[in-house]
Design a protein around this motif. Structure first.
Motif, PDB file in Angstrom:
ATOM      1  N   PRO A 184       0.697  -1.156   0.089  1.00  0.00           N
ATOM      2  CA  PRO A 184       0.063  -0.095   0.084  1.00  0.00           C
ATOM      3  C   PRO A 184       0.816   1.254  -0.060  1.00  0.00           C
ATOM      4  N   ASN A 185       2.357   1.153   0.360  1.00  0.00           N
ATOM      5  CA  ASN A 185       2.902   2.358   0.290  1.00  0.00           C
ATOM      6  C   ASN A 185       3.503   2.791  -1.068  1.00  0.00           C
ATOM      7  N   HIS A 186       3.393   1.756  -2.046  1.00  0.00           N
ATOM      8  CA  HIS A 186       3.836   1.945  -3.247  1.00  0.00           C
ATOM      9  C   HIS A 186       2.460   1.730  -4.038  1.00  0.00           C
ATOM     10  N   ARG A 187       1.812   2.922  -4.212  1.00  0.00           N
ATOM     11  CA  ARG A 187       0.571   2.822  -5.196  1.00  0.00           C
ATOM     12  C   ARG A 187       0.869   2.472  -6.646  1.00  0.00           C
ATOM     13  N   ASP A 188       1.946   2.225  -6.938  1.00  0.00           N
ATOM     14  CA  ASP A 188       2.067   2.083  -8.500  1.00  0.00           C
ATOM     15  C   ASP A 188       1.197   0.760  -9.109  1.00  0.00           C
ATOM     16  N   ARG A 189       1.179   0.717 -10.410  1.00  0.00           N
ATOM     17  CA  ARG A 189       0.332  -0.595 -10.852  1.00  0.00           C
ATOM     18  C   ARG A 189       0.849  -1.096 -11.855  1.00  0.00           C
ATOM     19  N   LEU A 190       0.820  -2.376 -12.191  1.00  0.00           N
ATOM     20  CA  LEU A 190       1.375  -3.076 -13.262  1.00  0.00           C
ATOM     21  C   LEU A 190       0.169  -2.968 -14.521  1.00  0.00           C
ATOM     22  N   ALA A 191       0.386  -2.445 -15.573  1.00  0.00           N
ATOM     23  CA  ALA A 191      -0.752  -2.505 -16.632  1.00  0.00           C
ATOM     24  C   ALA A 191      -0.003  -3.634 -17.627  1.00  0.00           C
ATOM     25  N   PHE A 192      -0.886  -4.633 -17.881  1.00  0.00           N
ATOM     26  CA  PHE A 192      -0.750  -5.640 -18.811  1.00  0.00           C
ATOM     27  C   PHE A 192      -0.952  -5.316 -20.286  1.00  0.00           C
ATOM     28  N   ILE A 193       0.104  -5.113 -21.307  1.00  0.00           N
ATOM     29  CA  ILE A 193      -0.390  -4.716 -22.587  1.00  0.00           C
ATOM     30  C   ILE A 193      -0.070  -6.095 -23.546  1.00  0.00           C
ATOM     31  N   LYS A 194      -0.991  -6.328 -24.391  1.00  0.00           N
ATOM     32  CA  LYS A 194      -0.745  -7.373 -25.374  1.00  0.00           C
ATOM     33  C   LYS A 194      -0.148  -6.465 -26.762  1.00  0.00           C
ATOM     34  N   ILE A 195       0.937  -6.900 -27.240  1.00  0.00           N
ATOM     35  CA  ILE A 195       1.278  -6.375 -28.292  1.00  0.00           C
ATOM     36  C   ILE A 195       0.802  -6.820 -29.560  1.00  0.00           C
ATOM     37  N   VAL A 242       3.755  -7.296 -22.239  1.00  0.00           N
ATOM     38  CA  VAL A 242       4.547  -6.581 -21.332  1.00  0.00           C
ATOM     39  C   VAL A 242       3.688  -6.052 -20.139  1.00  0.00           C
ATOM     40  N   GLY A 243       4.543  -5.818 -19.178  1.00  0.00           N
ATOM     41  CA  GLY A 243       3.916  -5.260 -17.928  1.00  0.00           C
ATOM     42  C   GLY A 243       4.581  -3.994 -17.680  1.00  0.00           C
ATOM     43  N   LEU A 244       3.868  -2.707 -17.674  1.00  0.00           N
ATOM     44  CA  LEU A 244       4.325  -1.376 -17.408  1.00  0.00           C
ATOM     45  C   LEU A 244       3.789  -0.733 -16.226  1.00  0.00           C
ATOM     46  N   HIS A 245       4.990  -0.468 -15.608  1.00  0.00           N
ATOM     47  CA  HIS A 245       4.570   0.367 -14.378  1.00  0.00           C
ATOM     48  C   HIS A 245       3.792   1.533 -14.440  1.00  0.00           C
ATOM     49  N   ASP A 246       2.617   1.969 -13.790  1.00  0.00           N
ATOM     50  CA  ASP A 246       1.870   2.898 -14.032  1.00  0.00           C
ATOM     51  C   ASP A 246       1.407   3.743 -12.747  1.00  0.00           C
ATOM     52  N   THR A 247       1.400   4.734 -12.849  1.00  0.00           N
ATOM     53  CA  THR A 247       0.996   5.494 -11.525  1.00  0.00           C
ATOM     54  C   THR A 247      -0.354   5.870 -11.549  1.00  0.00           C
ATOM     55  N   GLY A 248      -1.158   5.508 -12.559  1.00  0.00           N
ATOM     56  CA  GLY A 248      -2.511   5.912 -12.549  1.00  0.00           C
ATOM     57  C   GLY A 248      -3.152   6.585 -13.839  1.00  0.00           C
ATOM     58  N   ASN A 249      -2.235   6.201 -14.875  1.00  0.00           N
ATOM     59  CA  ASN A 249      -2.750   6.823 -16.166  1.00  0.00           C
ATOM     60  C   ASN A 249      -3.441   5.951 -17.208  1.00  0.00           C
ATOM     61  N   PHE A 250      -3.397   4.462 -16.754  1.00  0.00           N
ATOM     62  CA  PHE A 250      -4.001   3.568 -17.502  1.00  0.00           C
ATOM     63  C   PHE A 250      -5.232   3.131 -17.155  1.00  0.00           C
ATOM     64  N   LYS A 251      -6.069   3.065 -18.239  1.00  0.00           N
ATOM     65  CA  LYS A 251      -7.502   2.322 -17.896  1.00  0.00           C
ATOM     66  C   LYS A 251      -7.604   0.944 -18.787  1.00  0.00           C
ATOM     67  N   ILE A 252      -8.265  -0.009 -18.287  1.00  0.00           N
ATOM     68  CA  ILE A 252      -8.468  -1.319 -19.254  1.00  0.00           C
ATOM     69  C   ILE A 252      -9.098  -0.739 -20.409  1.00  0.00           C
ATOM     70  N   GLY A 253      -8.466  -1.326 -21.603  1.00  0.00           N
ATOM     71  CA  GLY A 253      -8.990  -0.927 -22.835  1.00  0.00           C
ATOM     72  C   GLY A 253      -8.152  -0.051 -23.730  1.00  0.00           C
ATOM     73  N   ASP A 254      -7.203   0.766 -22.906  1.00  0.00           N
ATOM     74  CA  ASP A 254      -6.448   2.032 -23.417  1.00  0.00           C
ATOM     75  C   ASP A 254      -5.442   1.390 -24.348  1.00  0.00           C
ATOM     76  N   THR A 255      -5.314   2.224 -25.439  1.00  0.00           N
ATOM     77  CA  THR A 255      -4.448   1.966 -26.549  1.00  0.00           C
ATOM     78  C   THR A 255      -3.115   2.626 -26.644  1.00  0.00           C
ATOM     79  N   LEU A 256      -1.890   1.998 -26.758  1.00  0.00           N
ATOM     80  CA  LEU A 256      -0.625   2.676 -27.057  1.00  0.00           C
ATOM     81  C   LEU A 256      -0.293   2.194 -28.408  1.00  0.00           C
ATOM     82  N   THR A 257       0.219   3.534 -29.144  1.00  0.00           N
ATOM     83  CA  THR A 257       0.668   3.339 -30.369  1.00  0.00           C
ATOM     84  C   THR A 257       1.933   4.275 -30.604  1.00  0.00           C
ATOM     85  N   GLU A 258       2.658   4.308 -31.918  1.00  0.00           N
ATOM     86  CA  GLU A 258       3.683   5.198 -32.022  1.00  0.00           C
ATOM     87  C   GLU A 258       3.245   6.527 -32.580  1.00  0.00           C
ATOM     88  N   GLY A 259       2.071   6.758 -32.575  1.00  0.00           N
ATOM     89  CA  GLY A 259       1.592   8.234 -32.942  1.00  0.00           C
ATOM     90  C   GLY A 259       0.314   8.060 -33.607  1.00  0.00           C
TER      91      GLY A 259
END
Ligand code: G4P
Length: 529
Positions: A306-317, A362-379
């Protein structure tokens, strides 16, 4: 190795089953074959143990394990296999549904004695709707169970599958002698003591040969001959394209605990299972071999500490290469992000990796930016489809029990919902907040985590809702829609995406509403065209 070869050699799949059918045991045996673990018992079960002293302590234990087992990767025969973990417990079904958006195929495990069970039915239905290729593994052949043909019938009837057995048992339970591999035309004899070793295989090119009688006895040999004749009479020929299109499901028999029939399953799997598949975004179909990286979040895991509230977001490439420290676009926030320590998963370990390929997670460390269903791209501005919410089964008002901590409460609720623990609805009439969950267990999880991770306290109040239906906004300008909103105001709410939801209090009132407002489309999932 070239980019294309890396894609070709990846197989990403999930194992689904009703709890206790043998998913954990099978996973472990697959890892043993891949040499990823050295001994049985290494894969910890993430299921909620029956009679656990305290449910939420059990959930914490389970959360710890499930980070480790979220993705289990290993190499077999030059193939990189990624197994995505799917919780069997029905209260976590929503988690499993979401994970199914990230797999390219599944293996369905069925207990030979219990046959098709409730949870299997639900999960297979989701796979069938999405035409996900499925292989069925009938487990626990070392125990007395249902007759093989009856069971195949049951699978066809209850699961709506079109099966083709690629192996067939010789006896079962006490009389279980082995398995005839229809796919490779050989026999594996069961000694009951092959827990660790990879069993010996005997080639039988002709079932009429006397060799068979010597191996399994005359009676069993004759029965097998008759059964295999029946199999070829009743069931269609295996056809890889039909399997890949979700129209035909091969079936294997075995005993995971005894490591029996597992290698046959794995060998066939690496030969026929699909490599990373294209994925539909709202804008276009994206091919894995495209040069530019795209991927989506299908799971978020909160830190146990609970002292480190970062999360791991799982991304399917989905396409392109994912590279460490390269800036990527978080499409929903329109924000560039860089990841200095992306995790990849191997067996039960995670390691920082420089490059990952389509099919990988890949598992990305996240401080609260991600939501389930979010997309990441190169632009590119694309949004992946297909992480829908289903109507929850339970609904309760959530109240703040400590007025001084309302900020913490709202933040906690917000983040837990982003993680997909439950769904939040805000009533149109009075702004009250309603939590909808798949199982009653989640209310305990939320209460416990709000208190321990956010320092907030909540209470619940019952609310009578039968189903949440997403209201199609298509006809919102019509008088009918306006009247619907006016008359049904008491039952209307907004979900977290600000979509209008009708909370029907009974199946009768749902039916009446549909009759009274025929042009207003009500959907049972949050995504519709
Ligand atoms: P799950 O992940 O699908 O919930 O099932 P899991 O693998 O944990 O298996 C459930 C139980 O079934 C376990 O027994 C496991 O040993 C047993 N099992 C799995 N495969 C076979 C098989 O081929 N034959 C037989 N006879 N049993 C099998 P348990 O007593 O609940 O747990 P444990 O004490 O063995 O861990």
């Amino acid at each position: 190795m070239s980019f294309l070869k890396e894609i070709e050699r990846r197989r990403t799949f999930g194992i689904i089953s009703h709890p206790d059918a043998g998913k954990t045991t099978l996973t472990e045996k697959l890892l043993l074959f891949g040499g990823a673990i050295q001994e049985a018992g290494a894969v910890k079960s993430n299921k909620i143990k029956k009679g656990a002293t305290s449910d939420f302590m059990e959930i914490e234990r389970q959360r710890g394990i499930s980070v480790a087992t979220s993705v289990l990767a290993f190499e077999y025969d030059g193939i990189k296999i990624n197994i995505l973990d799917t919780p069997g417990h029905k209260d976590f079904a929503e988690d499993t549904f979401r994970t199914l958006t990230a797999v390219d195929s599944v293996i369905v495990v069925i207990d030979v004695a219990k046959g098709v069970e409730e949870q299997t039915e639900k999960l297979v239905e989701v796979c069938r709707m999405r035409n996900i290729p499925m292989i069925v593994f009938i487990n626990k052949m070392d125990r007395e169970g249902k007759d093989a043909f009856d069971l195949l019938d049951e699978i066809e009837q209850k699961l709506g599958l079109r099966v083709v057995p690629l192996s067939f048992p010789i006896g079962m339970g006490y009389d279980f002698k082995g398995i005839y591999n229809i796919w490779e035309k050989n026999i594996n004899l069961f000694s009951g003591d092959s827990r660790k070793d990879i069993e010996e295989t005997i080639k039988i090119s002709d079932l009429s040969s006397k060799e068979l009688d010597k191996l399994v006895g005359e009676k069993a040999a004759n029965t097998l001959r008759e059964e295999i004749e029946l199999v070829s009479g009743i069931y269609p020929e295996f056809n890889k394209d039909e399997y890949l299109n979700g129209k035909l499901q091969p079936v294997f028999f075995g005993s995971a605990l005894n490591n029996f029939g597992v290698r046959e399953l794995l060998d066939c799997f690496v030969e026929i299972a699909p490599k990373p598949r294209p994925k539909q975004s709202e804008e276009r179909l994206v091919q894995p071999k495209e040069n530019k990286f795209t991927g989506f979040v299908f799971k978020i895991h909160a830190n146990m500490d609970p002292n480190h509230r970062d999360r791991l977001a799982f991304i399917k490439i989905v396409s392109g290469k994912f590279e460490r420290n390269k800036p990527y676009l978080h499409v929903r926030n329109n924000k560039k992000m860089k990841f200095s320590s992306p995790n990849a998963f191997f067996a039960e370990k995670k390691e920082i990796v420089d490059v990952s390929y389509p099919g990988d997670i890949v598992g990305l460390h996240d401080t609260g930016n991600f939501k389930i269903g979010d997309t990441l791209t190169e632009g590119e501005n694309i949004n992946y489809k297909g992480v829908p919410s289903f109507s929850p089964e339970h609904f309760r008002y959530i109240n703040n029990a400590d007025p001084l901590k309302s900020k913490q409460l709202f933040k906690g609720i917000d983040q837990l919902m982003d993680e997909g623990v439950a769904q939040l609805f805000t009533l149109e009439l009075n702004g009250r907040k309603v939590i909808g969950t798949v199982g009653a267990l989640q209310y305990e999880v939320i209460q416990y985590r709000l208190e321990h991770e956010y320092g907030a306290k909540c209470t619940y109040e019952n609310l009578n809702v039968h189903k949440a239906c997403w209201v199609d906004p298509k006809n919102s300008k019509t008088d009918e829609f306006k009247e619907f909103v006016r008359v049904k105001q008491r039952f209307l709410a907004k979900d977290k995406q600000n979509q209008l939801v009708f909370l029907a209090d009974s199946s009768f009132s749902l039916q009446m509403t549909q009759q009274k407002y025929p042009n207003i489309k009500l959907h049972f999932t949050s995504e519709f065209d």
